[in-house]
Write an enzyme that holds these catalytic residues in place. Sequence first.
Site, PDB file in Angstrom:
ATOM      1  N   HIS A 168       0.848  -1.214   0.000  1.00  0.00           N
ATOM      2  CA  HIS A 168       0.000   0.000   0.000  1.00  0.00           C
ATOM      3  C   HIS A 168       0.884   1.265   0.000  1.00  0.00           C
ATOM      4  O   HIS A 168       0.850   2.067   0.932  1.00  0.00           O
ATOM      5  CB  HIS A 168      -0.888  -0.045   1.243  1.00  0.00           C
ATOM      6  N   GLU A 272      -0.399   1.154  -5.696  1.00  0.00           N
ATOM      7  CA  GLU A 272      -0.146  -0.068  -4.931  1.00  0.00           C
ATOM      8  C   GLU A 272      -0.077  -1.291  -5.837  1.00  0.00           C
ATOM      9  O   GLU A 272      -1.037  -1.601  -6.533  1.00  0.00           O
ATOM     10  CB  GLU A 272      -1.264  -0.262  -3.903  1.00  0.00           C
TER      11      GLU A 272
END
Length: 315
Positions: A168, A272
């Site tokens: 992330h 991501e």
Amino acid sequence: MSTTENKSVEITKGINGLEKVTLREIHGSSVEVYLYGAHVTSWKNEQGEELLFVSSKAIFKPPKPIRGGIPICFPQFSNLGPLEAHGFARNRVWAIDPDPPAFPPNVNATNRVFVDLLLKPTEEDLKIWPHSFEYRLRVTLGPAGDLMLTSRIRNTDGKPFTFTFAYHTYFSVSDISEVRVEGLETLDYLDNLKNRERYTEQGDAITFESEIDKIYLSTPTKIAILDHEKKRTFVVRKDGLPDAVVWNPWDKRAKAIADFGDDEYRHMLCVEAAAIEKPITLKPGEEWKGRQELSAVPSSYFSGQLDPNKVLQSS
């Protein structure tokens, strides 16, 4: 853990006394990774510029995950399953492997600094996700300041299990309105702001003027994030991670996030590397590998525009 006499790998106490590992490369770049969450919170280039975004309101206190840097979403991305959002790997304390395996023979290990962090489920974890596994994360700082994250997840259980995954990554950008993402045009995506309905990207690049939360599918192994104001391009190379999430909360959503500054959305962008649409299933004894390599390169102007193709096509 790789160590040399110049203290290229150092274990110290970070914010709120949490342990962190700092990797330093001989030309001056550095990476910090907290054992809490195996969470990379800093990646600096040779000039000492911070390349990742961490919120000024980030809470470095378990069980709250750290807002910014590179949280690891495992064994579940977002709310796609029965666990807490993004799973539990990002709020567990990982262990350092004091005697990690060497790089494979085909990898030039010269001037690479790295640490291996390990996660195995606790009894509490097994109650909420009843699968035994070993997760090895190798964080490597390369000789040009590139940051590599290699995840190896092995099924040590007697039965198969399935998971979704994402790195992330929060990139630090000058101003979100000056940024464009190249490499995802014409692809299908699931729009998290519209009940994950499927659409096709129409623009020739992704630019930002409102909240975005999309899962791009079957993405290329390279994506470029062009920051016009900083004349810098981030290149994301990935392997084993077919999807890519693009997220920026914009103003209203930013105000609703407790551990995020009201105006900080202007200076961050999440791109991501992920495996979401097709969850990964491991049989007993099987191992999955997912790798992300980040580099930051100076962008050169061409006819008033950055030329992303030079970045995306260079090896």
